[in-house]
Write a protein that holds these residues in place. Structure first.
Motif, PDB file in Angstrom:
ATOM      1  N   ARG A  24      -8.763  -2.539  -4.437  1.00  0.00           N
ATOM      2  CA  ARG A  24      -7.642  -2.908  -3.548  1.00  0.00           C
ATOM      3  C   ARG A  24      -6.382  -3.132  -4.366  1.00  0.00           C
ATOM      4  O   ARG A  24      -5.293  -2.734  -3.954  1.00  0.00           O
ATOM      5  N   LEU A  25      -6.514  -3.786  -5.507  1.00  0.00           N
ATOM      6  CA  LEU A  25      -5.361  -4.031  -6.371  1.00  0.00           C
ATOM      7  C   LEU A  25      -4.755  -2.711  -6.825  1.00  0.00           C
ATOM      8  O   LEU A  25      -3.547  -2.551  -6.865  1.00  0.00           O
ATOM      9  N   TRP A  26      -5.596  -1.748  -7.136  1.00  0.00           N
ATOM     10  CA  TRP A  26      -5.118  -0.461  -7.643  1.00  0.00           C
ATOM     11  C   TRP A  26      -4.590   0.466  -6.567  1.00  0.00           C
ATOM     12  O   TRP A  26      -3.605   1.158  -6.774  1.00  0.00           O
ATOM     13  N   PHE A  27      -5.247   0.527  -5.412  1.00  0.00           N
ATOM     14  CA  PHE A  27      -4.938   1.590  -4.462  1.00  0.00           C
ATOM     15  C   PHE A  27      -4.305   1.147  -3.155  1.00  0.00           C
ATOM     16  O   PHE A  27      -3.844   1.986  -2.391  1.00  0.00           O
ATOM     17  N   ALA A  28      -4.277  -0.131  -2.850  1.00  0.00           N
ATOM     18  CA  ALA A  28      -3.731  -0.592  -1.574  1.00  0.00           C
ATOM     19  C   ALA A  28      -2.319  -1.141  -1.758  1.00  0.00           C
ATOM     20  O   ALA A  28      -1.853  -1.317  -2.876  1.00  0.00           O
ATOM     21  N   PHE A  29      -1.663  -1.426  -0.654  1.00  0.00           N
ATOM     22  CA  PHE A  29      -0.314  -2.000  -0.701  1.00  0.00           C
ATOM     23  C   PHE A  29      -0.294  -3.474  -0.305  1.00  0.00           C
ATOM     24  O   PHE A  29       0.761  -4.068  -0.239  1.00  0.00           O
ATOM     25  N   MET A  96      -6.126  15.165 -12.935  1.00  0.00           N
ATOM     26  CA  MET A  96      -6.585  13.909 -13.510  1.00  0.00           C
ATOM     27  C   MET A  96      -5.468  12.849 -13.487  1.00  0.00           C
ATOM     28  O   MET A  96      -5.735  11.653 -13.409  1.00  0.00           O
ATOM     29  N   THR A  97      -4.240  13.297 -13.529  1.00  0.00           N
ATOM     30  CA  THR A  97      -3.100  12.386 -13.563  1.00  0.00           C
ATOM     31  C   THR A  97      -2.814  11.740 -12.208  1.00  0.00           C
ATOM     32  O   THR A  97      -2.310  10.620 -12.153  1.00  0.00           O
ATOM     33  N   LEU A  98      -3.136  12.421 -11.120  1.00  0.00           N
ATOM     34  CA  LEU A  98      -2.755  11.940  -9.789  1.00  0.00           C
ATOM     35  C   LEU A  98      -3.223  10.521  -9.462  1.00  0.00           C
ATOM     36  O   LEU A  98      -2.412   9.702  -9.019  1.00  0.00           O
ATOM     37  N   PRO A  99      -4.494  10.165  -9.656  1.00  0.00           N
ATOM     38  CA  PRO A  99      -4.867   8.777  -9.332  1.00  0.00           C
ATOM     39  C   PRO A  99      -4.157   7.756 -10.226  1.00  0.00           C
ATOM     40  O   PRO A  99      -3.802   6.669  -9.780  1.00  0.00           O
ATOM     41  N   PHE A 100      -3.915   8.120 -11.479  1.00  0.00           N
ATOM     42  CA  PHE A 100      -3.204   7.203 -12.378  1.00  0.00           C
ATOM     43  C   PHE A 100      -1.758   7.032 -11.923  1.00  0.00           C
ATOM     44  O   PHE A 100      -1.200   5.936 -12.005  1.00  0.00           O
ATOM     45  N   MET A 101      -1.142   8.118 -11.445  1.00  0.00           N
ATOM     46  CA  MET A 101       0.224   8.018 -10.918  1.00  0.00           C
ATOM     47  C   MET A 101       0.267   7.113  -9.700  1.00  0.00           C
ATOM     48  O   MET A 101       1.173   6.293  -9.544  1.00  0.00           O
ATOM     49  N   TRP A 102      -0.725   7.278  -8.808  1.00  0.00           N
ATOM     50  CA  TRP A 102      -0.742   6.460  -7.596  1.00  0.00           C
ATOM     51  C   TRP A 102      -0.882   4.978  -7.945  1.00  0.00           C
ATOM     52  O   TRP A 102      -0.153   4.142  -7.426  1.00  0.00           O
ATOM     53  N   VAL A 103      -1.828   4.661  -8.815  1.00  0.00           N
ATOM     54  CA  VAL A 103      -2.037   3.259  -9.202  1.00  0.00           C
ATOM     55  C   VAL A 103      -0.774   2.709  -9.856  1.00  0.00           C
ATOM     56  O   VAL A 103      -0.312   1.613  -9.522  1.00  0.00           O
ATOM     57  N   GLY A 104      -0.197   3.471 -10.772  1.00  0.00           N
ATOM     58  CA  GLY A 104       1.015   3.009 -11.457  1.00  0.00           C
ATOM     59  C   GLY A 104       2.175   2.813 -10.512  1.00  0.00           C
ATOM     60  O   GLY A 104       2.896   1.803 -10.586  1.00  0.00           O
ATOM     61  N   ILE A 171       6.137  -4.707   2.081  1.00  0.00           N
ATOM     62  CA  ILE A 171       6.907  -3.607   1.508  1.00  0.00           C
ATOM     63  C   ILE A 171       7.476  -2.802   2.654  1.00  0.00           C
ATOM     64  O   ILE A 171       6.783  -2.529   3.637  1.00  0.00           O
ATOM     65  N   ASP A 172       8.717  -2.420   2.517  1.00  0.00           N
ATOM     66  CA  ASP A 172       9.400  -1.613   3.510  1.00  0.00           C
ATOM     67  C   ASP A 172       8.548  -0.400   3.872  1.00  0.00           C
ATOM     68  O   ASP A 172       8.059   0.309   2.999  1.00  0.00           O
ATOM     69  N   SER A 173       8.373  -0.174   5.162  1.00  0.00           N
ATOM     70  CA  SER A 173       7.540   0.955   5.592  1.00  0.00           C
ATOM     71  C   SER A 173       8.149   2.279   5.156  1.00  0.00           C
ATOM     72  O   SER A 173       7.432   3.260   4.958  1.00  0.00           O
ATOM     73  N   ALA A 178       7.634   7.035   1.743  1.00  0.00           N
ATOM     74  CA  ALA A 178       8.131   7.870   0.645  1.00  0.00           C
ATOM     75  C   ALA A 178       7.042   8.109  -0.396  1.00  0.00           C
ATOM     76  O   ALA A 178       6.859   9.233  -0.872  1.00  0.00           O
ATOM     77  N   LEU A 179       6.295   7.061  -0.753  1.00  0.00           N
ATOM     78  CA  LEU A 179       5.222   7.220  -1.732  1.00  0.00           C
ATOM     79  C   LEU A 179       4.096   8.095  -1.189  1.00  0.00           C
ATOM     80  O   LEU A 179       3.557   8.946  -1.903  1.00  0.00           O
ATOM     81  N   LEU A 180       3.744   7.907   0.078  1.00  0.00           N
ATOM     82  CA  LEU A 180       2.713   8.751   0.674  1.00  0.00           C
ATOM     83  C   LEU A 180       3.194  10.197   0.785  1.00  0.00           C
ATOM     84  O   LEU A 180       2.436  11.138   0.561  1.00  0.00           O
ATOM     85  N   GLY A 181       4.473  10.388   1.117  1.00  0.00           N
ATOM     86  CA  GLY A 181       5.044  11.733   1.171  1.00  0.00           C
ATOM     87  C   GLY A 181       5.029  12.404  -0.188  1.00  0.00           C
ATOM     88  O   GLY A 181       4.753  13.601  -0.305  1.00  0.00           O
ATOM     89  N   LEU A 182       5.335  11.618  -1.230  1.00  0.00           N
ATOM     90  CA  LEU A 182       5.296  12.153  -2.595  1.00  0.00           C
ATOM     91  C   LEU A 182       3.872  12.594  -2.948  1.00  0.00           C
ATOM     92  O   LEU A 182       3.674  13.670  -3.513  1.00  0.00           O
TER      93      LEU A 182
END
Length: 192
Positions: A24-29, A96-104, A171-173, A178-182
């Protein structure tokens, strides 16, 4: 004295539900991110990503990928060491980078809000060179004590969540969108 999210104890692997809380800490808002969690997660995931990429490059080319090439934002420097690699290696590195980008990105946005900064400051995580400045600032900027982490009030198309003692991040919807769109755009771009 008010308790901040920096004062919270780290998640222990022996605690019940520790894996779920970490995910949850890594992947949720929803959860706020204090300095300790931000730095510990950032350093451990950076090391894990380097080891994974090092192993992949070594398996594909027989050469060791230097740490300088790993942290360099310059594409030509990163790719110079894997020019002899098969084409699938670059695709594997991107995937391989995508999940790390999302968490970051998600943790940087939530860390910025926890520090009392604009959530947009956390998006600097995605900007080459500026990301190092932003991550350093977020690692040292203290949490803002007494920050209200309650979700926005329910609208006509959303039902209210049951209230719990656990604070939630607001967090502003538009930023979430924007992050989900990215993430969707990167996925679409990779599929072409």
């Amino acid at each position: 004295m008010a308790t901040t999210h920096d004062d919270l104890p780290p998640i222990s692997a022996q605690e019940p539900g520790a894996v779920l809380r970490t995910l949850r800490l890594w992947f949720a808002f929803e959860d706020p991110v204090g300095r300790r969690a931000y730095v510990a997660t950032g350093l451990s995931l950076m090391a894990a990503k380097y080891v994974l990429e090092l192993a992949l490059v070594f398996f594909a080319t027989g050469t060791l990928w230097s740490p300088l090439a790993f942290v360099s934002p310059i594409y030509s420097l990163r790719m110079s060491e894997i020019q002899s690699a098969p084409d699938w290696v670059v695709l594997a590195l991107v995937l391989m980078t995508l999940p790390f980008m999302w968490v970051g990105a998600s943790m940087s946005v939530r860390r910025a809000v926890d520090a009392g900064l604009s959530a947009w400051f956390g998006v600097l995580f995605l900007v080459p060179i500026m990301n190092y400045v932003a991550m350093l600032a977020l690692a040292v900027w203290p949490s803002r004590a007494g920050k209200d982490w309650s979700p926005p009030p329910a609208g006509p198309y959303r039902t209210a969540k049951p209230q719990t003692d656990k604070p939630e991040i607001a967090i502003d919807s538009g930023l979430k969108s924007a992050l989900l769109g990215l993430a969707c755009a990167v996925g679409l771009g990779l599929s072409m």
